[in-house]
Enzyme design. Structure first.
Site, PDB file in Angstrom:
ATOM      1  N   HIS A 266      50.885  39.668  51.142  1.00  0.00           N
ATOM      2  CA  HIS A 266      50.727  41.059  50.655  1.00  0.00           C
ATOM      3  C   HIS A 266      50.518  42.012  51.843  1.00  0.00           C
ATOM      4  O   HIS A 266      49.874  43.049  51.700  1.00  0.00           O
ATOM      5  CB  HIS A 266      49.552  41.221  49.666  1.00  0.00           C
ATOM      6  CG  HIS A 266      49.431  40.152  48.627  1.00  0.00           C
ATOM      7  ND1 HIS A 266      50.523  39.653  47.957  1.00  0.00           N
ATOM      8  CD2 HIS A 266      48.343  39.489  48.128  1.00  0.00           C
ATOM      9  CE1 HIS A 266      50.089  38.722  47.096  1.00  0.00           C
ATOM     10  NE2 HIS A 266      48.797  38.602  47.194  1.00  0.00           N
TER      11      HIS A 266
ATOM     12  N   HIS B  36      55.074  31.741  47.214  1.00  0.00           N
ATOM     13  CA  HIS B  36      53.845  32.272  46.599  1.00  0.00           C
ATOM     14  C   HIS B  36      54.174  32.727  45.181  1.00  0.00           C
ATOM     15  O   HIS B  36      54.569  33.871  44.949  1.00  0.00           O
ATOM     16  CB  HIS B  36      53.319  33.450  47.430  1.00  0.00           C
ATOM     17  CG  HIS B  36      52.000  34.003  46.967  1.00  0.00           C
ATOM     18  ND1 HIS B  36      50.845  33.915  47.706  1.00  0.00           N
ATOM     19  CD2 HIS B  36      51.654  34.662  45.837  1.00  0.00           C
ATOM     20  CE1 HIS B  36      49.851  34.489  47.050  1.00  0.00           C
ATOM     21  NE2 HIS B  36      50.327  34.960  45.918  1.00  0.00           N
TER      22      HIS B  36
ATOM     23  N   SER C 162      50.374  39.758  37.555  1.00  0.00           N
ATOM     24  CA  SER C 162      50.459  40.913  36.650  1.00  0.00           C
ATOM     25  C   SER C 162      50.615  42.198  37.437  1.00  0.00           C
ATOM     26  O   SER C 162      50.034  42.373  38.512  1.00  0.00           O
ATOM     27  CB  SER C 162      49.222  40.980  35.745  1.00  0.00           C
ATOM     28  OG  SER C 162      48.065  41.175  36.522  1.00  0.00           O
TER      29      SER C 162
ATOM     30  N   ASP D  21      55.334  36.665  44.637  1.00  0.00           N
ATOM     31  CA  ASP D  21      54.117  36.824  43.827  1.00  0.00           C
ATOM     32  C   ASP D  21      54.495  36.774  42.341  1.00  0.00           C
ATOM     33  O   ASP D  21      53.852  37.408  41.499  1.00  0.00           O
ATOM     34  CB  ASP D  21      53.393  38.138  44.167  1.00  0.00           C
ATOM     35  CG  ASP D  21      51.905  38.102  43.822  1.00  0.00           C
ATOM     36  OD1 ASP D  21      51.388  37.018  43.483  1.00  0.00           O
ATOM     37  OD2 ASP D  21      51.269  39.171  43.890  1.00  0.00           O
TER      38      ASP D  21
ATOM     39  N   GLY E  15      47.169  36.715  36.747  1.00  0.00           N
ATOM     40  CA  GLY E  15      46.621  37.910  36.101  1.00  0.00           C
ATOM     41  C   GLY E  15      45.299  37.651  35.421  1.00  0.00           C
ATOM     42  O   GLY E  15      44.475  36.876  35.904  1.00  0.00           O
TER      43      GLY E  15
HETATM   44 ZN    ZN Z   1      47.509  37.608  45.903  1.00  0.00          ZN
END
Ligand code: ZN
Length: 393
Positions: free
Chosen positions: A224, A61, A289, A285, A68
């Site tokens: 996440h 990922h 941002s 990730d 961002g």
């Molecule tokens: Zn995400």
């Protein structure tokens, strides 16, 4: 050129023990306690004494194109560079779009993946962005997965987030079903990478689809899952039910203060609570941002998520949580390889791609990196770097 790594402690990630490893034609040709071969213009001998040999890492990922943009146009993050991946020991990457599926698009994402491939990386992408209906390349999820070779699934589709497109249960179910059939027909995983936000509904949107359909848990990978304590508790339950959960390794101190469970801690605590080490993955990730706050909580600026955080979390597992290296490596090697059906990746075995990382056995520092047998880092120095980079920078 044939390479022979001598006298190295091999973790496949399972501990194999001291071995010699022969690399030929971009693959692992042999693993044996003793392989004899003389150095020549065709054979390079690499001394692995005091080193650990582990599989090249998989980061499933990453905003390879940059992500961002949530603070306006100037907050759009830059593209990933080859050197970042090499420094992080990452040989396989899966790129995705995020919140922005307008100023970033699938054509650019696939082009970036092709660019990384030309530079030696094994690169794939997910089709889509946060939104449902999924904006694909060919107007069809199935067709993207079947006909666009680098597309291995869908993502990152956002649920339980104020930035999501608020998909209904039927809409989300259809996305997952289409991805599954595309995967079946192409021999790919067709996994749907699902972004979980801080929203009230947590993992419910996924649970509702899976509990009311015949689709197996392995068709989705919620990511996440460590972003807040409540979501984390739900994620453990979900993993015990047979699901896979992904923990994000890029973070900032402010996120941890607000309750984010850092990835290493999330993995270690989950093990204690009986979650299988096979059902957890890490991803960075990277290039997303990350806001940076001062001591008074005022936004100071923005940082960019780093792919190097992936292996740092594994080192934390070993150092801070006393997890054995062979277990600590699973979330960035064999687990994502299995779930995403990445053939020849995530393990050290005869016939697998020679994506390899050498670690210092004491410090666990990455010293050497190989992408399909090609040396990218040697004795902690970059041998290769991106088209617009300088190796000495
Ligand atoms: Zn995400």
């Amino acid at each position: 050129m044939i390479k022979l790594i001598k006298n190295v402690e091999v973790y496949s990630p399972e501990k194999i023990g001291k071995s010699d490893v022969l690399i030929a034609d971009m693959r692992i040709a042999a693993i044996s306690p003793e392989i004899h071969m003389a150095e020549s213009e065709y054979v390079e001998i690499i001394d692995g004494t005091g080193k650990l040999l582990v599989p090249g890492f998989i980061d499933a990922h990453v905003h390879i194109l940059g992500g961002g943009g949530e603070g306006g146009y100037r907050t759009r993050t830059p593209e990933l560079q080859l050197s970042d991946l090499i420094k992080g020991g990452i040989s396989t990457v899966v790129g995705c779009l995020g919140t922005d599926g307008i100023a970033r698009n699938m054509e650019s994402l696939v082009a970036k993946a092709y660019g990384l491939r030309e530079e030696g990386v094994t690169a794939f992408v997910y089709t889509g962005s946060y939104r449902v209906p999924v904006k694909t390349l060919t107007e069809s999820i199935q067709k993207d997965i079947m006909m666009i070779e680098p597309v291995i699934g869908v993502g990152e589709v956002a649920v339980s987030d104020h930035r999501s497109s608020v998909p209904t249960r039927e809409e989300l179910a259809r996305v997952i079903a289409d991805a599954r059939v595309g995967g079946i027909l192409s021999g790919k995983s067709g996994v749907v990478n699902i972004h979980l936000g801080d929203g009230k509904t947590g993992l419910n949107p996924i649970e509702e689809v899976l509990s009311s359909s015949d689709i197996p848990y392995t068709q989705v990978l919620p990511t996440h899952a460590n972003r807040n304590p409540d979501l984390y508790v739900e994620a453990l339950k979900y993993a015990k039910n047979g699901g896979y959960v992904d923990f994000t390794t890029s973070t900032v101190p402010a996120f941890i203060e607000e309750g984010e469970v850092k990835a290493s801690k999330a993995f270690a605590m989950a093990l204690e609570q009986g979650v299988s080490s096979d059902h957890m993955t890490f991803s960075s990730d990277g290039q997303g941002s990350l806001p940076r706050f001062d001591k008074l909580g005022k936004l100071e600026g923005l940082d960019v998520g780093k792919v190097t955080s992936l292996f740092e979390s594994v080192v934390e597992l070993v150092r801070e949580f006393n997890i054995s290296l062979e277990v600590a490596l699973k979330p960035i090697t064999e687990n994502p390889a299995r779930l995403l059906k990445l053939k020849g990746k995530g393990t050290i075995a005869v016939g697998c791609d020679a994506d390899l990382v050498l670690l210092d056995s004491e410090s666990l520092q990455i010293t050497d990196v190989f992408y399909r047998g090609k040396q990218m880092m040697k004795a902690t120095r970059l041998v290769e770097c991106g088209t617009f980079e300088r190796c000495d920078s």
